[in-house]
Design a protein around this motif. Structure first.
Motif, PDB file in Angstrom:
ATOM      1  N   THR A  26       0.821  -1.205   0.000  1.00  0.00           N
ATOM      2  CA  THR A  26       0.000   0.000   0.000  1.00  0.00           C
ATOM      3  C   THR A  26       0.858   1.259   0.000  1.00  0.00           C
ATOM      4  O   THR A  26       0.594   2.223  -0.724  1.00  0.00           O
ATOM      5  CB  THR A  26      -0.931   0.023   1.223  1.00  0.00           C
ATOM      6  N   THR A  27       1.896   1.250   0.826  1.00  0.00           N
ATOM      7  CA  THR A  27       2.695   2.461   1.022  1.00  0.00           C
ATOM      8  C   THR A  27       3.788   2.647  -0.027  1.00  0.00           C
ATOM      9  O   THR A  27       4.328   3.746  -0.168  1.00  0.00           O
ATOM     10  CB  THR A  27       3.354   2.431   2.406  1.00  0.00           C
ATOM     11  N   GLY A  28       4.114   1.561  -0.722  1.00  0.00           N
ATOM     12  CA  GLY A  28       5.180   1.659  -1.705  1.00  0.00           C
ATOM     13  C   GLY A  28       6.555   1.408  -1.129  1.00  0.00           C
ATOM     14  O   GLY A  28       7.571   1.521  -1.837  1.00  0.00           O
ATOM     15  N   GLY A  29       6.636   1.054   0.145  1.00  0.00           N
ATOM     16  CA  GLY A  29       7.925   0.758   0.760  1.00  0.00           C
ATOM     17  C   GLY A  29       8.539  -0.501   0.177  1.00  0.00           C
ATOM     18  O   GLY A  29       7.849  -1.336  -0.424  1.00  0.00           O
ATOM     19  N   THR A  30       9.834  -0.663   0.376  1.00  0.00           N
ATOM     20  CA  THR A  30      10.534  -1.813  -0.207  1.00  0.00           C
ATOM     21  C   THR A  30      11.323  -2.630   0.806  1.00  0.00           C
ATOM     22  O   THR A  30      11.753  -3.742   0.496  1.00  0.00           O
ATOM     23  CB  THR A  30      11.506  -1.340  -1.308  1.00  0.00           C
ATOM     24  N   THR A  31      11.503  -2.106   2.016  1.00  0.00           N
ATOM     25  CA  THR A  31      12.346  -2.781   2.995  1.00  0.00           C
ATOM     26  C   THR A  31      11.576  -3.061   4.281  1.00  0.00           C
ATOM     27  O   THR A  31      10.493  -2.529   4.516  1.00  0.00           O
ATOM     28  CB  THR A  31      13.570  -1.921   3.342  1.00  0.00           C
ATOM     29  N   ASP A  32      12.172  -3.899   5.132  1.00  0.00           N
ATOM     30  CA  ASP A  32      11.586  -4.170   6.445  1.00  0.00           C
ATOM     31  C   ASP A  32      11.580  -2.902   7.297  1.00  0.00           C
ATOM     32  O   ASP A  32      10.692  -2.712   8.139  1.00  0.00           O
ATOM     33  CB  ASP A  32      12.358  -5.279   7.154  1.00  0.00           C
ATOM     34  N   GLN A  33      12.556  -2.051   7.095  1.00  0.00           N
ATOM     35  CA  GLN A  33      12.590  -0.783   7.823  1.00  0.00           C
ATOM     36  C   GLN A  33      11.421   0.109   7.410  1.00  0.00           C
ATOM     37  O   GLN A  33      10.825   0.798   8.252  1.00  0.00           O
ATOM     38  CB  GLN A  33      13.928  -0.077   7.563  1.00  0.00           C
ATOM     39  N   ASP A  34      11.075   0.074   6.124  1.00  0.00           N
ATOM     40  CA  ASP A  34       9.894   0.813   5.653  1.00  0.00           C
ATOM     41  C   ASP A  34       8.631   0.268   6.300  1.00  0.00           C
ATOM     42  O   ASP A  34       7.759   1.028   6.726  1.00  0.00           O
ATOM     43  CB  ASP A  34       9.775   0.715   4.127  1.00  0.00           C
TER      44      ASP A  34
ATOM     45  N   ALA B 162       8.392   1.429   9.931  1.00  0.00           N
ATOM     46  CA  ALA B 162       7.991   2.833  10.056  1.00  0.00           C
ATOM     47  C   ALA B 162       6.502   3.008   9.795  1.00  0.00           C
ATOM     48  O   ALA B 162       5.821   3.780  10.486  1.00  0.00           O
ATOM     49  CB  ALA B 162       8.807   3.685   9.085  1.00  0.00           C
ATOM     50  N   SER B 163       5.978   2.294   8.812  1.00  0.00           N
ATOM     51  CA  SER B 163       4.555   2.409   8.492  1.00  0.00           C
ATOM     52  C   SER B 163       3.681   1.835   9.603  1.00  0.00           C
ATOM     53  O   SER B 163       2.609   2.370   9.908  1.00  0.00           O
ATOM     54  CB  SER B 163       4.254   1.690   7.173  1.00  0.00           C
ATOM     55  N   LEU B 164       4.141   0.759  10.222  1.00  0.00           N
ATOM     56  CA  LEU B 164       3.340   0.109  11.265  1.00  0.00           C
ATOM     57  C   LEU B 164       3.192   0.973  12.515  1.00  0.00           C
ATOM     58  O   LEU B 164       2.179   0.890  13.210  1.00  0.00           O
ATOM     59  CB  LEU B 164       3.957  -1.244  11.636  1.00  0.00           C
ATOM     60  N   VAL B 165       4.182   1.798  12.815  1.00  0.00           N
ATOM     61  CA  VAL B 165       4.109   2.622  14.031  1.00  0.00           C
ATOM     62  C   VAL B 165       3.675   4.058  13.746  1.00  0.00           C
ATOM     63  O   VAL B 165       3.543   4.863  14.666  1.00  0.00           O
ATOM     64  CB  VAL B 165       5.452   2.639  14.789  1.00  0.00           C
ATOM     65  N   ALA B 166       3.430   4.375  12.470  1.00  0.00           N
ATOM     66  CA  ALA B 166       3.080   5.762  12.119  1.00  0.00           C
ATOM     67  C   ALA B 166       1.820   6.225  12.839  1.00  0.00           C
ATOM     68  O   ALA B 166       1.748   7.374  13.305  1.00  0.00           O
ATOM     69  CB  ALA B 166       2.905   5.888  10.605  1.00  0.00           C
ATOM     70  N   GLY B 167       0.830   5.365  12.952  1.00  0.00           N
ATOM     71  CA  GLY B 167      -0.404   5.737  13.635  1.00  0.00           C
ATOM     72  C   GLY B 167      -0.186   5.959  15.124  1.00  0.00           C
ATOM     73  O   GLY B 167      -0.800   6.848  15.727  1.00  0.00           O
ATOM     74  N   LEU B 168       0.693   5.157  15.717  1.00  0.00           N
ATOM     75  CA  LEU B 168       1.028   5.339  17.130  1.00  0.00           C
ATOM     76  C   LEU B 168       1.707   6.688  17.340  1.00  0.00           C
ATOM     77  O   LEU B 168       1.377   7.431  18.277  1.00  0.00           O
ATOM     78  CB  LEU B 168       1.944   4.206  17.597  1.00  0.00           C
ATOM     79  N   ARG B 169       2.652   7.006  16.481  1.00  0.00           N
ATOM     80  CA  ARG B 169       3.372   8.272  16.602  1.00  0.00           C
ATOM     81  C   ARG B 169       2.438   9.458  16.387  1.00  0.00           C
ATOM     82  O   ARG B 169       2.560  10.482  17.077  1.00  0.00           O
ATOM     83  CB  ARG B 169       4.524   8.307  15.595  1.00  0.00           C
ATOM     84  N   ALA B 170       1.521   9.341  15.448  1.00  0.00           N
ATOM     85  CA  ALA B 170       0.610  10.447  15.160  1.00  0.00           C
ATOM     86  C   ALA B 170      -0.252  10.791  16.367  1.00  0.00           C
ATOM     87  O   ALA B 170      -0.700  11.933  16.514  1.00  0.00           O
ATOM     88  CB  ALA B 170      -0.277  10.096  13.967  1.00  0.00           C
TER      89      ALA B 170
ATOM     90  N   ALA C 198      13.413  -5.371  12.715  1.00  0.00           N
ATOM     91  CA  ALA C 198      13.405  -3.989  12.235  1.00  0.00           C
ATOM     92  C   ALA C 198      12.591  -3.091  13.144  1.00  0.00           C
ATOM     93  O   ALA C 198      12.968  -1.939  13.409  1.00  0.00           O
ATOM     94  CB  ALA C 198      12.868  -3.934  10.805  1.00  0.00           C
ATOM     95  N   LEU C 199      11.483  -3.588  13.639  1.00  0.00           N
ATOM     96  CA  LEU C 199      10.657  -2.809  14.563  1.00  0.00           C
ATOM     97  C   LEU C 199      11.437  -2.481  15.836  1.00  0.00           C
ATOM     98  O   LEU C 199      11.421  -1.345  16.310  1.00  0.00           O
ATOM     99  CB  LEU C 199       9.379  -3.579  14.912  1.00  0.00           C
ATOM    100  N   ARG C 200      12.133  -3.460  16.367  1.00  0.00           N
ATOM    101  CA  ARG C 200      12.882  -3.232  17.603  1.00  0.00           C
ATOM    102  C   ARG C 200      14.101  -2.343  17.384  1.00  0.00           C
ATOM    103  O   ARG C 200      14.453  -1.532  18.240  1.00  0.00           O
ATOM    104  CB  ARG C 200      13.317  -4.573  18.189  1.00  0.00           C
TER     105      ARG C 200
END
Length: 307
Positions: free
Chosen positions: A215-223, A226-234, A264-266
């Motif tokens: 959905t986001t167009g990311g290509t890596t586990d790091q991407d 970042a997408s998974l925690v974006a809602g938490l950060r917002a 990657a999350l950790r």
């Protein structure tokens, strides 16, 4: 003559005693039966599967949907209970999974009762095609659009910790609500973490990694991380505001994708995802199937609703 009077009086007394005894028997025996019945009821009580209906619109078309709700024997209307939403994988439905899981939940939730909702991410059975990769759009739609009407339908009927069914009510009660899923349902759980962390404190993705890069167009586990925690950060949520219990079978192929994402999350999101609130467990000898799902749910339950 006196003896005759004495005999008559004695007989009268015996008659009265007999009548009183009969009355007492009629009162006491049914009372004891009712008491015994009442005391035996909890031991004989069993969980139930109830059906909740709601409506959605997907790609401009209206669909009438249902979800099954596992109701433990200890549930009482008016007394709040924690609630877990648990999503199925490909080629099945929530009601089918609910029937398969009921006896297992009776055991797993014996000391930690909760309501468990089994929704279906397919709008109807015509979407059940033998290509699980096509399910992702439905997984994402469920997380972004369908969860609210489902929650309103369920939590207006059953007593949870939400005081109402408004967005504010759901946000205020998020620490008593969890979302989990297996296989493609696990993908839905990851999507829910990204899209609706304001409604859920605990997430239990099983047997699948996140596909959010599609959905986001990311290509890596790091991407992905970042997408998974974006809602938490917002929403300025920190490590104390979320728990993720990620699980898979030791022999499940999904672990080869799950492990790099967990790492990657950790590593890149460590201020929110720590060793303590991001749990990863492999079911020893577990493969991809119902047996593993039951084992992983049992393992994950103790982590739920613990703040």
């Amino acid at each position: 003559m006196k003896r005759r009077k004495v005999a008559i009086v004695a007989c009268a007394i015996l008659v009265v005693v007999a009548i009183v005894g009969a009355i007492c028997w009629e009162v006491v025996v049914p009372l004891r039966k009712r008491q015994n019945s009442a005391s035996a009821k909890p031991a004989n009580a069993v969980s139930q599967l109830q059906t909740v209906s709601y409506d959605i619109t997907y790609q401009g078309k209206h669909y009438a949907k249902t979800a099954s709700v596992y109701v433990p024997s200890t549930y009482r209307k008016g007394t709040p209970m924690d609630i877990l939403y648990l999503m199925h994988g490909s080629w099945t439905t929530g009601p089918k999974l609910a029937k398969q899981m009921q006896s297992s939940l009776d055991e797993s939730l014996l000391n930690k009762p909760m309501l468990v909702v089994f929704p279906t991410y397919y709008p109807d059975d015509t979407f059940e095609v033998r290509d699980y990769r096509k399910d992702y759009a439905l997984n994402r739609f469920f997380a972004t659009d369908e969860i609210e009407p489902l929650m309103r339908a369920v939590e207006s009927r059953f007593t949870t910790y939400s005081l109402g069914v408004s967005e504010a009510d759901f946000i205020a009660s998020r620490t008593h609500r969890a979302f989990g899923g297996y296989s493609m349902g696990g993908i839905t759980a990851w999507e829910m973490l990204a899209a609706k962390p304001q409604y859920f404190h605990d997430f239990m993705p099983m047997a699948e990694s996140s596909w959010i890069n599609k959905t986001t167009g990311g290509t890596t586990d790091q991407d992905t991380a970042a997408s998974l925690v974006a809602g938490l950060r917002a929403r300025n949520y920190g490590a104390n505001d979320v728990t993720v219990i990620a699980m898979t079978g030791e022999k499940d192929e999904s672990k080869s994708d799950m492990i790099p994402q967990i790492e990657a999350l950790r590593k890149t999101q460590g201020d929110i995802m720590t060793q303590q609130n991001l749990v990863y467990w492999e079911n020893p000898g577990g493969k991809h199937g119902l047996a593993s799902l039951k084992a992983e749910v049992k393992r994950g339950v103790p982590y739920l609703f613990v703040q």
